[in-house]
Design a protein around this motif. Structure first.
Motif, PDB file in Angstrom:
ATOM      1  N   ARG A   7       0.839  -1.204   0.000  1.00  5.30           N
ATOM      2  CA  ARG A   7       0.000   0.000   0.000  1.00  5.30           C
ATOM      3  C   ARG A   7       0.868   1.247   0.000  1.00  5.30           C
ATOM      4  O   ARG A   7       2.047   1.236   0.407  1.00  5.30           O
ATOM      5  CB  ARG A   7      -0.958   0.008   1.178  1.00  5.30           C
ATOM      6  CG  ARG A   7      -0.487  -0.125   2.622  1.00  5.30           C
ATOM      7  CD  ARG A   7       0.792   0.400   2.998  1.00  5.30           C
ATOM      8  NE  ARG A   7       1.029   0.464   4.428  1.00  5.30           N
ATOM      9  CZ  ARG A   7       1.832   1.343   4.989  1.00  5.30           C
ATOM     10  NH1 ARG A   7       2.510   2.191   4.253  1.00  5.30           N
ATOM     11  NH2 ARG A   7       2.029   1.355   6.282  1.00  5.30           N
ATOM     12  N   ALA A   9       0.500   4.967   1.640  1.00  6.65           N
ATOM     13  CA  ALA A   9      -0.379   5.527   2.677  1.00  6.65           C
ATOM     14  C   ALA A   9      -0.052   6.981   2.988  1.00  6.65           C
ATOM     15  O   ALA A   9       0.381   7.302   4.095  1.00  6.65           O
ATOM     16  CB  ALA A   9      -0.273   4.667   3.937  1.00  6.65           C
ATOM     17  N   GLU A  48      -4.325   8.758   4.732  1.00 12.32           N
ATOM     18  CA  GLU A  48      -4.277   8.767   6.201  1.00 12.32           C
ATOM     19  C   GLU A  48      -4.604  10.170   6.721  1.00 12.32           C
ATOM     20  O   GLU A  48      -3.715  10.973   7.012  1.00 12.32           O
ATOM     21  CB  GLU A  48      -2.899   8.292   6.671  1.00 12.32           C
ATOM     22  CG  GLU A  48      -2.614   6.890   6.148  1.00 12.32           C
ATOM     23  CD  GLU A  48      -1.663   6.091   6.987  1.00 12.32           C
ATOM     24  OE1 GLU A  48      -0.641   6.626   7.425  1.00 12.32           O
ATOM     25  OE2 GLU A  48      -1.946   4.897   7.207  1.00 12.32           O
TER      26      GLU A  48
HETATM   27  N1  GLU Z   1       0.937   8.421   6.548  1.00 15.39           N
HETATM   28  C1  GLU Z   1       2.335   8.281   6.723  1.00 15.39           C
HETATM   29  C2  GLU Z   1       3.077   9.395   6.000  1.00 15.39           C
HETATM   30  O1  GLU Z   1       2.507  10.015   5.123  1.00 15.39           O
HETATM   31  C3  GLU Z   1       2.865   6.982   6.169  1.00 15.39           C
HETATM   32  C4  GLU Z   1       2.553   5.850   7.027  1.00 15.39           C
HETATM   33  C5  GLU Z   1       3.167   4.552   6.576  1.00 15.39           C
HETATM   34  O2  GLU Z   1       3.554   4.416   5.407  1.00 15.39           O
HETATM   35  O3  GLU Z   1       3.209   3.666   7.418  1.00 15.39           O
HETATM   36  O4  GLU Z   1       4.211   9.639   6.306  1.00 15.39           O
END
Ligand code: GLU
Length: 472
Positions: A7, A9, A48
């Motif tokens: 994924r 994120a 996220e």
């Molecule tokens: N949301 C996090 C970020 O943008 C990444 C989280 C992850 O890849 O575990 O840094």
């Protein structure tokens, strides 16, 4: 493993920049490779957005647009993390029930004092709260508590990272971090693990700024008896001054690159070579996505940070611009660039000629805005600066008469005619080249005279020179 599930994120707290693209690209490539043998493999996108204050709709849009433009396609619809909060809370509750987490009622003041004291006494005790865990009364409170993970007192927390190798840290060094805040909202640490588990993620590829989170996140996996995924933490990209990528270095939205007329091929080509090179001819740096999917090997990705430079990106972009067989990309680009679209609507042939002549030195399409301006100008304003006083006006008159007799206004013939004139007159090219270039395009530098004449066409070329002659 009968599938690889990865994924990307991103948190929508900023634009999608090169670092994020590189992470997304690697996740995408790994899954495209896996799909050949394990067709159920998946690459998901998860937004996220749990940090409500910093998350913005416009950034989510920027992320989706950027990935879409680069053809970094994910499976299924993007998952929105905030829609899963109930599930995250449910897991926190379960961890409490299973005595893998505990309630903490310490106030911020108490915790701050503890921090200060640790600092003052140079104690590296990572457990900010050591009392609540063993207090039955606190553990039976119903409101106003945070939920913290329980960390084993001793022992090593160890994992293997495909890029960074074996990493281990003593449990003493891990803080009993918060899973649920006092207001009941889950923390990043909890949400990530729960979502990754629920989505069946078995391979996490992300920036190495998250390396330290693995120890904490693995505690949650272990506490829930969930299988821990494989990890690959990729080194961050730095600017060519060695510093972390900032706006100045290109940490700007990928959509800015697109608006300036960079091609997706060059961005992907540039990014994939940061820390990896295909095992073919070393000199051949050009590689497109299909070939990358065939030959990329994540095990060979360098552990050290890589340097992004505009120079290199321009080099790739220039290559793809000039090797493109048709101007399809250019026209697509111009549809979204009003300044260039006006030129096309005005005289498409002339615009194509400009592109054909200039593409060998073009870094990105937007540069055509300034270039085309002068060719499309109606009343070409001449820079009658001191340079002009030095020009041989008689020679210019002779040249214009000579050229006026030419009926074949094609690039090769124009070159022949000009070379002929120089030969007959026994002059240096520059004594003709500099004034004529200035007269035609207001600059001493630029493409060959024959190319400029070709772009402008006979009528406009003659008008511009005659206009000048009439002024002197
Ligand atoms: N949301 C996090 C970020 O943008 C990444 C989280 C992850 O890849 O575990 O840094």
């Amino acid at each position: 493993m009968n599938s690889i599930v990865t994924r990307f994120a991103p948190s929508p707290t900023g634009n999608l920049h090169l670092g994020g693209i590189r992470t997304a690209l690697l996740n995408y490539i790994i899954v495209q490779q896996a799909k050949k043998k394990l067709p159920n493999s998946k690459f998901y996108l998860r937004i996220e957005d749990t940090d409500k204050e910093r998350s913005k709709e416009e950034y989510t849009k920027d992320i989706l647009e950027g990935l879409n433009w680069l053809n970094i396609n994910y499976d299924a619809k993007p998952q929105i993390q905030s829609s899963n909060i109930k599930r995250h809370q449910q897991i926190a509750k379960k961890l409490l029930e299973n005595k893998k987490a505990f309630k903490c009622i310490c106030s911020n003041e108490i915790l701050d004092k503890k921090r200060e004291l640790n600092k003052k006494n140079k104690i590296s005790n990572k457990k900010l709260c050591e009392t609540c865990e063993n207090d039955d009364k606190i553990q039976s409170t119903q409101n106003n508590y945070t939920v913290r993970i329980k960390v084993p007192k001793d022992g090593e927390n160890e994992f293997y990272d495909i890029i960074q190798g074996k990493i281990s840290v003593n449990n003493k060094e891990i803080d009993n971090f918060i899973l649920l805040r006092k207001d009941g909202t889950p923390t990043y640490m909890l949400s990530v693990v729960v979502d990754d588990f629920d989505m069946g993620i078995n391979f996490i590829i992300r920036g190495d700024d998250h390396l330290n989170n693995v120890f904490r996140q693995n505690l949650i996996y272990k506490a829930m008896e969930w299988e821990i995924p494989k990890y690959a933490h990729i080194p961050l990209i730095h600017g060519n001054d060695g510093k972390k990528l900032s706006k100045r270095h290109g940490a700007i939205s990928i959509n800015n690159f697109r608006n300036n007329g960079y091609l997706k091929e060059s961005i992907i080509n540039n990014l994939i070579l940061l820390g990896w090179s295909p095992n073919k001819n070393e000199k051949d740096e050009f590689i497109k996505i299909d070939e990358i999917i065939k030959s990329f090997d994540i095990n060979k990705l360098s552990k050290s940070s890589s340097i992004f430079s505009y120079e290199k990106l321009n080099f790739f972009n220039n290559h793809y611009i000039k090797t493109m067989n048709d101007a399809k990309y250019l026209f697509e680009y111009c549809e979204n660039n009003k300044n260039l679209d006006i030129f096309i609507k005005n005289d498409k042939d002339k615009f194509i000629k400009i592109f054909e002549v200039y593409k060998k030195n073009l870094n990105y399409y937007k540069e055509l805005e300034n270039i085309a301006k002068i060719y499309f100008a109606n009343n070409n304003e001449l820079n009658l600066n001191n340079e002009f006083k030095k020009f041989d006006h008689e020679l210019i008159r002779e040249f214009i008469n000579f050229l006026d007799a030419t009926t074949n206004w094609y690039i090769d013939n124009l070159k022949k005619e000009i070379d002929n004139f120089i030969l007959i007159k026994k002059i240096k090219f520059s004594s003709l080249g500099i004034p004529i270039r200035n007269i035609l395009i207001n600059s001493s530098k630029g493409p060959g005279l024959h190319e400029i004449f070709y772009i402008l066409g006979k009528k406009t070329s003659m008008e511009r020179i005659k206009n000048y002659i009439n002024k002197i």
